[in-house]
Design a protein around this motif. Structure first.
Motif, PDB file in Angstrom:
ATOM      1  N   ALA A 142       0.853  -1.192   0.000  1.00 37.20           N
ATOM      2  CA  ALA A 142       0.000   0.000   0.000  1.00 37.20           C
ATOM      3  C   ALA A 142       0.885   1.235   0.000  1.00 37.20           C
ATOM      4  O   ALA A 142       1.855   1.307   0.760  1.00 37.20           O
ATOM      5  CB  ALA A 142      -0.905   0.009   1.231  1.00 37.20           C
ATOM      6  N   VAL A 143       0.575   2.175  -0.876  1.00 36.22           N
ATOM      7  CA  VAL A 143       1.293   3.454  -0.877  1.00 36.22           C
ATOM      8  C   VAL A 143       0.258   4.569  -0.844  1.00 36.22           C
ATOM      9  O   VAL A 143      -0.856   4.407  -1.347  1.00 36.22           O
ATOM     10  CB  VAL A 143       2.231   3.642  -2.105  1.00 36.22           C
ATOM     11  CG1 VAL A 143       3.291   2.579  -2.146  1.00 36.22           C
ATOM     12  CG2 VAL A 143       1.440   3.681  -3.385  1.00 36.22           C
ATOM     13  N   ALA A 144       0.620   5.683  -0.229  1.00 37.78           N
ATOM     14  CA  ALA A 144      -0.334   6.785  -0.101  1.00 37.78           C
ATOM     15  C   ALA A 144       0.396   8.114  -0.067  1.00 37.78           C
ATOM     16  O   ALA A 144       1.606   8.181   0.157  1.00 37.78           O
ATOM     17  CB  ALA A 144      -1.171   6.617   1.168  1.00 37.78           C
ATOM     18  N   LEU A 145      -0.387   9.164  -0.292  1.00 33.06           N
ATOM     19  CA  LEU A 145       0.085  10.536  -0.204  1.00 33.06           C
ATOM     20  C   LEU A 145      -0.754  11.214   0.867  1.00 33.06           C
ATOM     21  O   LEU A 145      -1.974  11.032   0.908  1.00 33.06           O
ATOM     22  CB  LEU A 145      -0.146  11.225  -1.556  1.00 33.06           C
ATOM     23  CG  LEU A 145       0.791  12.333  -1.995  1.00 33.06           C
ATOM     24  CD1 LEU A 145       2.213  11.805  -2.083  1.00 33.06           C
ATOM     25  CD2 LEU A 145       0.345  12.871  -3.361  1.00 33.06           C
ATOM     26  N   THR A 146      -0.108  11.975   1.766  1.00 34.27           N
ATOM     27  CA  THR A 146      -0.871  12.730   2.768  1.00 34.27           C
ATOM     28  C   THR A 146      -0.506  14.207   2.685  1.00 34.27           C
ATOM     29  O   THR A 146       0.528  14.560   2.118  1.00 34.27           O
ATOM     30  CB  THR A 146      -0.579  12.258   4.216  1.00 34.27           C
ATOM     31  OG1 THR A 146       0.645  12.851   4.671  1.00 34.27           O
ATOM     32  CG2 THR A 146      -0.498  10.752   4.339  1.00 34.27           C
ATOM     33  N   ASP A 147      -1.359  15.035   3.286  1.00 31.35           N
ATOM     34  CA  ASP A 147      -1.005  16.446   3.410  1.00 31.35           C
ATOM     35  C   ASP A 147      -0.183  16.648   4.681  1.00 31.35           C
ATOM     36  O   ASP A 147       0.185  15.674   5.354  1.00 31.35           O
ATOM     37  CB  ASP A 147      -2.263  17.335   3.383  1.00 31.35           C
ATOM     38  CG  ASP A 147      -3.207  17.067   4.552  1.00 31.35           C
ATOM     39  OD1 ASP A 147      -2.800  16.390   5.519  1.00 31.35           O
ATOM     40  OD2 ASP A 147      -4.362  17.535   4.496  1.00 31.35           O
ATOM     41  N   GLY A 148       0.081  17.894   5.014  1.00 28.91           N
ATOM     42  CA  GLY A 148       0.917  18.191   6.169  1.00 28.91           C
ATOM     43  C   GLY A 148       0.265  17.876   7.502  1.00 28.91           C
ATOM     44  O   GLY A 148       0.939  17.802   8.535  1.00 28.91           O
ATOM     45  N   GLU A 149      -1.067  17.677   7.505  1.00 26.86           N
ATOM     46  CA  GLU A 149      -1.768  17.259   8.720  1.00 26.86           C
ATOM     47  C   GLU A 149      -1.961  15.741   8.745  1.00 26.86           C
ATOM     48  O   GLU A 149      -2.662  15.211   9.606  1.00 26.86           O
ATOM     49  CB  GLU A 149      -3.126  17.963   8.815  1.00 26.86           C
ATOM     50  CG  GLU A 149      -3.020  19.454   9.048  1.00 26.86           C
ATOM     51  CD  GLU A 149      -4.363  20.154   8.930  1.00 26.86           C
ATOM     52  OE1 GLU A 149      -5.404  19.525   9.200  1.00 26.86           O
ATOM     53  OE2 GLU A 149      -4.376  21.339   8.550  1.00 26.86           O
ATOM     54  N   LEU A 150      -1.341  15.058   7.773  1.00 30.01           N
ATOM     55  CA  LEU A 150      -1.332  13.595   7.654  1.00 30.01           C
ATOM     56  C   LEU A 150      -2.693  13.004   7.285  1.00 30.01           C
ATOM     57  O   LEU A 150      -2.974  11.832   7.555  1.00 30.01           O
ATOM     58  CB  LEU A 150      -0.790  12.931   8.935  1.00 30.01           C
ATOM     59  CG  LEU A 150       0.473  13.564   9.545  1.00 30.01           C
ATOM     60  CD1 LEU A 150       1.001  12.699  10.676  1.00 30.01           C
ATOM     61  CD2 LEU A 150       1.543  13.809   8.498  1.00 30.01           C
ATOM     62  N   THR A 151      -3.533  13.805   6.631  1.00 26.56           N
ATOM     63  CA  THR A 151      -4.791  13.295   6.082  1.00 26.56           C
ATOM     64  C   THR A 151      -4.473  12.580   4.773  1.00 26.56           C
ATOM     65  O   THR A 151      -3.739  13.125   3.935  1.00 26.56           O
ATOM     66  CB  THR A 151      -5.768  14.467   5.803  1.00 26.56           C
ATOM     67  OG1 THR A 151      -5.960  15.179   7.020  1.00 26.56           O
ATOM     68  CG2 THR A 151      -7.100  13.954   5.287  1.00 26.56           C
ATOM     69  N   LEU A 152      -5.016  11.365   4.582  1.00 23.54           N
ATOM     70  CA  LEU A 152      -4.762  10.621   3.344  1.00 23.54           C
ATOM     71  C   LEU A 152      -5.456  11.320   2.172  1.00 23.54           C
ATOM     72  O   LEU A 152      -6.654  11.577   2.214  1.00 23.54           O
ATOM     73  CB  LEU A 152      -5.288   9.183   3.477  1.00 23.54           C
ATOM     74  CG  LEU A 152      -4.579   8.288   4.496  1.00 23.54           C
ATOM     75  CD1 LEU A 152      -5.233   6.919   4.557  1.00 23.54           C
ATOM     76  CD2 LEU A 152      -3.105   8.139   4.178  1.00 23.54           C
ATOM     77  N   LEU A 153      -4.687  11.599   1.121  1.00 24.92           N
ATOM     78  CA  LEU A 153      -5.219  12.288  -0.060  1.00 24.92           C
ATOM     79  C   LEU A 153      -5.378  11.342  -1.246  1.00 24.92           C
ATOM     80  O   LEU A 153      -6.303  11.485  -2.041  1.00 24.92           O
ATOM     81  CB  LEU A 153      -4.281  13.433  -0.471  1.00 24.92           C
ATOM     82  CG  LEU A 153      -4.020  14.514   0.579  1.00 24.92           C
ATOM     83  CD1 LEU A 153      -2.985  15.499   0.056  1.00 24.92           C
ATOM     84  CD2 LEU A 153      -5.313  15.234   0.943  1.00 24.92           C
ATOM     85  N   ALA A 154      -4.448  10.417  -1.383  1.00 26.08           N
ATOM     86  CA  ALA A 154      -4.491   9.467  -2.503  1.00 26.08           C
ATOM     87  C   ALA A 154      -3.846   8.179  -2.042  1.00 26.08           C
ATOM     88  O   ALA A 154      -2.957   8.199  -1.179  1.00 26.08           O
ATOM     89  CB  ALA A 154      -3.732  10.031  -3.709  1.00 26.08           C
ATOM     90  N   ARG A 155      -4.287   7.076  -2.619  1.00 31.88           N
ATOM     91  CA  ARG A 155      -3.812   5.778  -2.134  1.00 31.88           C
ATOM     92  C   ARG A 155      -3.874   4.742  -3.252  1.00 31.88           C
ATOM     93  O   ARG A 155      -4.764   4.767  -4.085  1.00 31.88           O
ATOM     94  CB  ARG A 155      -4.707   5.365  -0.956  1.00 31.88           C
ATOM     95  CG  ARG A 155      -4.483   3.966  -0.483  1.00 31.88           C
ATOM     96  CD  ARG A 155      -5.296   3.647   0.752  1.00 31.88           C
ATOM     97  NE  ARG A 155      -4.997   2.282   1.166  1.00 31.88           N
ATOM     98  CZ  ARG A 155      -5.396   1.749   2.290  1.00 31.88           C
ATOM     99  NH1 ARG A 155      -6.128   2.442   3.138  1.00 31.88           N
ATOM    100  NH2 ARG A 155      -5.068   0.516   2.586  1.00 31.88           N
ATOM    101  N   HIS A 156      -2.901   3.828  -3.222  1.00 32.83           N
ATOM    102  CA  HIS A 156      -2.919   2.709  -4.170  1.00 32.83           C
ATOM    103  C   HIS A 156      -2.514   1.433  -3.432  1.00 32.83           C
ATOM    104  O   HIS A 156      -1.524   1.415  -2.718  1.00 32.83           O
ATOM    105  CB  HIS A 156      -1.944   2.968  -5.324  1.00 32.83           C
ATOM    106  CG  HIS A 156      -1.848   1.816  -6.286  1.00 32.83           C
ATOM    107  ND1 HIS A 156      -2.681   1.687  -7.373  1.00 32.83           N
ATOM    108  CD2 HIS A 156      -1.044   0.720  -6.285  1.00 32.83           C
ATOM    109  CE1 HIS A 156      -2.379   0.550  -8.010  1.00 32.83           C
ATOM    110  NE2 HIS A 156      -1.398  -0.042  -7.364  1.00 32.83           N
TER     111      HIS A 156
END
Length: 394
Positions: free
Chosen positions: A89-103
């Motif tokens: 699993a890989v993901a991108l978060t913002d600076g508040e660590l909210t998940l924005l995108a995931r694969h």
């Protein structure tokens, strides 16, 4: 604009406050940090010049001139990687660590670290490109393995054959050109719980991670406790019995050999072949093999044999927790990684063992609960892991 990171302890504290609590007014932040206004403004301006913080509109009026809200900069993006339970699993978060995108995709860790980590880098690069980012602020990685955190590499990992001392951190950092941190998945998931889960209000808790590999993350005094050589919490290979089933580590009777996913499947196959479960036997005949999802489905549907083997595994885990709870005295125990559906059966058995056999002082007000973050704990925790490094004073 190149992000260098905070240049002072006050800048680092400011960034971590915004990461953990979200946008806040300049007045509130200056008060929380105990800084004179002029000093606070200077520190905030330095971070803004790097794009690490930005203004997020006006704050609610407290009388007088309205203060503006600050938040972590919109270009701050962390990457997160979790390897385990047959998935990448890989993901991108913002600076508040909210998940924005995931694969997510299936992965066979036996293919070796070059292939698996190479694929993780490829997917992170793709998520970065889709978000229009020149670079990531950092990448956190969770592995189902003992990890030498200072070296960023797994050490003799039973669940990752062929990965011993592979430079996971340095490989990803060289490819993506950003800071990278690697840790054991139970530790990382404990960090995820601390940031955004049930563990958020608690300074002292245990996070027990089930799945292919069994582990435990300890948060003590509000911080992750790793021990002298980053080996704290490795409960999967505590020996429960000397004549128990063979474990992947080569020993017998380990916690993982009783409570890991492979153990549940092994016992389910035995039950199916012995005629103790029609549901499991039918599934075995149809598919040629069983999975932990099959065991969970049978247990959830009320199959007595499946429920018994889940309860047996839970009882063993409960016995281990009795010792941990008495020793550490956590405020709460959080259990994650259980196959969907078996959580309630598992929890009921664990609670009965722990509450019956632990001292009243240790368990008087201590809840044992299932994680409400599910598999997001590892990704949020991975981002938290690397953000602790990025948001630290140089």
């Amino acid at each position: 604009m190149t992000m260098v990171g905070p240049e002072s302890a006050d800048q680092a504290r400011l960034l971590r406050l915004l990461r953990d609590d979200g946008p806040r007014s300049r007045v509130e932040l200056a008060d929380a940090l105990g800084l004179p206004r002029a000093r606070f403004t200077a520190e905030a301006d330095r971070l803004a010049a790097q794009g690490l913080v930005e203004t997020a509109g006006p704050a609610a009026s407290r009388g007088g001139r309205r203060s503006s809200l600050l938040r972590v900069g919109g270009q701050v993006r962390f990457g997160a990687v979790r390897v385990g339970d047959g998935r990448l699993a890989v993901a991108l978060t913002d600076g508040e660590l909210t998940l924005l995108a995931r694969h997510d995709e299936p992965v066979d860790v036996r293919l070796g670290p070059e292939i698996v980590i190479g694929r993780a880098v490829e997917l992170l690069g793709k998520l970065r490109a889709e978000a229009g980012l020149a670079r990531l602020a950092g990448v956190g990685v969770a592995l189902p393995a003992p990890v030498a955190v200072r070296e960023g590499a797994p050490v003799s990992p039973p669940a990752l054959p062929g990965w011993h001392q592979f430079p996971v951190r340095d490989t990803i950092a060289a490819e993506l050109g950003c800071p990278v941190q690697v840790d054991n998945d139970a530790n990382v998931m404990a960090l995820g719980e601390r940031h955004a889960g049930t563990g958020r209000p608690f300074d002292d808790f245990l996070y027990v991670k089930l799945g292919d590999a069994v582990g435990c993350g300890l948060v003590l005094g509000g911080a992750l406790y790793r021990g002298a050589a980053s080996g704290a919490g490795d409960i999967g290979h505590l020996q429960l019995t000397e004549d128990g089933p063979l474990c992947g580590c080569g020993n017998t009777g380990c916690v993982e050999a009783y409570c890991g996913d492979a153990a549940l499947v092994r016992e389910a196959v035995t039950a199916a072949r012995a005629g103790r479960s029609t549901a499991l036997a039918d599934r075995l005949t149809a598919a040629g093999a069983l999975t932990v999802a099959d065991v969970a489905a049978a247990a959830t549907a009320g199959d007595p044999a499946a429920q018994t083997l889940v309860r047996d595994a839970a009882r063993r885990l409960g016995q281990v927790l009795v010792g941990l709870v008495s020793f550490v005295n956590p405020a709460i125990v959080i259990i994650g990684g259980a196959a969907p559906g078996i959580g309630p059966v598992l929890l009921a058995e664990i609670r009965s063992v722990v509450y019956r056999r632990s001292t009243p002082l240790a368990t008087g007000s201590m809840p044992i609960v299932l994680s409400d973050l599910d598999d997001r704990a590892g990704l949020v925790g991975a981002a938290r892991l690397v953000s602790d490094q990025v948001f630290a004073a140089r």
